[in-house]
Design an enzyme around this catalytic site. Structure first.
Site, PDB file in Angstrom:
ATOM      1  N   HIS A 161       0.834  -1.215   0.000  1.00 52.28           N
ATOM      2  CA  HIS A 161       0.000   0.000   0.000  1.00 52.28           C
ATOM      3  C   HIS A 161       0.869   1.267   0.000  1.00 52.28           C
ATOM      4  O   HIS A 161       0.871   2.046   0.955  1.00 52.28           O
ATOM      5  CB  HIS A 161      -0.895  -0.049   1.237  1.00 52.28           C
ATOM      6  CG  HIS A 161      -2.096   0.833   1.178  1.00 52.28           C
ATOM      7  ND1 HIS A 161      -2.022   2.177   0.895  1.00 52.28           N
ATOM      8  CD2 HIS A 161      -3.403   0.553   1.377  1.00 52.28           C
ATOM      9  CE1 HIS A 161      -3.253   2.682   0.942  1.00 52.28           C
ATOM     10  NE2 HIS A 161      -4.108   1.729   1.221  1.00 52.28           N
ATOM     11  N   GLU A 267      -0.617   1.054  -5.555  1.00 53.42           N
ATOM     12  CA  GLU A 267      -0.513  -0.097  -4.666  1.00 53.42           C
ATOM     13  C   GLU A 267      -0.549  -1.407  -5.456  1.00 53.42           C
ATOM     14  O   GLU A 267      -1.618  -1.906  -5.792  1.00 53.42           O
ATOM     15  CB  GLU A 267      -1.686  -0.068  -3.680  1.00 53.42           C
ATOM     16  CG  GLU A 267      -1.963   1.290  -3.069  1.00 53.42           C
ATOM     17  CD  GLU A 267      -3.364   1.400  -2.421  1.00 53.42           C
ATOM     18  OE1 GLU A 267      -3.968   0.370  -2.076  1.00 53.42           O
ATOM     19  OE2 GLU A 267      -3.849   2.529  -2.290  1.00 53.42           O
TER      20      GLU A 267
END
Ligand code: BG6
Length: 292
Positions: A161, A267
């Site tokens: 992330h 991500e």
């Protein structure tokens, strides 16, 4: 290469000046600086760095579920984005060959034994994760190896992330996703086809399945200047997220409140469907981010 391991964090600085800093909480990368000392990742000023919550910013590791999955029985009870980003990992050491002066690789581990009883009860599988953070002068790469150390298969999703630092989101373009389909999390999961580079003018939360494959770089540019080139290994999706005004305002640990102007999350992950890992098997995946 200067490596320190104290206060629950590990940092490494190359002789050429680049550095990386990783918290044992979540094995979250919280800083990546270039030789001039310029920070490349975005980290909230009020991110919890005391293990009380997942880190808002840097690179949290999402495992074994992306978001929440109320319809997937085995992971239905887990917190958003799973437990890896909110568990304390072990520092396994530096694994580059001794004497290398131009790069460093730091390894972190998390296994079923490290989990709290509460989490073990929610997800009872025996697993091991090894997360390696490698720094070269121009490149940061992070690699995750998942092993199934138990007797039964399990399903998982994982995602890196990454919060990239930009100077002005309204002049940011993400290219390399042209002709790719995405799922729009802000439009009832509608499937849409991307025709040109991605630009930002409102909250954005999309799951891309890049058409061109993992080695075709996704490039983040700011005012026409390329900043980052991202390639993937064994990760078929790329989530692109910016919370914009309202979501940033309602996110408790997001600060400064106009910080959304200075970040974009790109991500890499495997989050559409599930990776099934049979007993005894291993899965390996990575992202490599180069300064463009
Ligand atoms: C993104 C998701 O990956 O993470 C978004 O696509 C989510 O839907 C964002 O809002 C932040 O999640 P969290 O749990 O860190 O607030």
């Amino acid at each position: 290469i200067d490596i320190t391991h104290e206060h629950s964090r590990v940092s490494a600085t190359l002789p050429t000046g680049e550095s990386v800093e990783v918290l044992l909480h979540g094995a979250s990368v919280i800083s990546w600086k270039d030789a001039a000392g310029q920070e490349k990742l975005w980290l909230s000023e009020t991110a919890a760095l005391d293990s009380s919550a997942p880190v808002r910013g840097g690179i949290p590791v999402v495992f074994p579920v992306f978001g929440t999955a109320p319809d997937h029985e085995a992971t239905a009870k887990l917190p958003q984005h799973g437990f890896a980003r909110n568990s304390r990992w072990e520092f396994l050491g530096r694994s580059t060959s001794e004497g290398s002066t131009s790069s460093v690789k730091l390894d972190f581990g998390l296994s079923s034994e490290n989990l709290t009883d509460e989490i073990k009860a929610l997800w009872p599988y025996k697993f091991g994760l090894i997360y390696s953070v490698s720094l070269d002068p121009e490149t940061l790469s992070t690699t995750l190896v998942v092993t199934n150390d138990g007797d039964v298969a399990f399903d998982f999703q994982t995602l890196l992330h990454t919060y990239l630092r930009v100077s002005d989101i309204s002049s940011v373009e993400v290219s390399g996703l042209e002709d790719s389909e995405y799922i729009d999390k802000l439009d009832n999961l509608a499937t849409v086809k991307q025709s040109s580079a991605v630009t930002f003018s409102s909250e954005t939360d999309r799951i891309y399945t890049p058409a061109k494959g993992p080695r075709h770089p996704v490039v983040v540019s700011d005012a026409g200047k390329p900043l980052f080139r991202i390639v993937r290994d064994n990760l078929d999706q790329v989530v692109v997220w910016n919370p914009w005004v309202d979501k940033a305002a309602s996110t408790k640990d997001f600060s400064p409140k106009d910080g959304w102007k200075n970040m974009v999350c790109v991500e890499p992950g495997t989050v559409k469907g599930w990776q099934k890992l049979e007993a005894g098997d291993a899965f390996e995946a990575a992202q490599t981010i180069s300064l463009a």
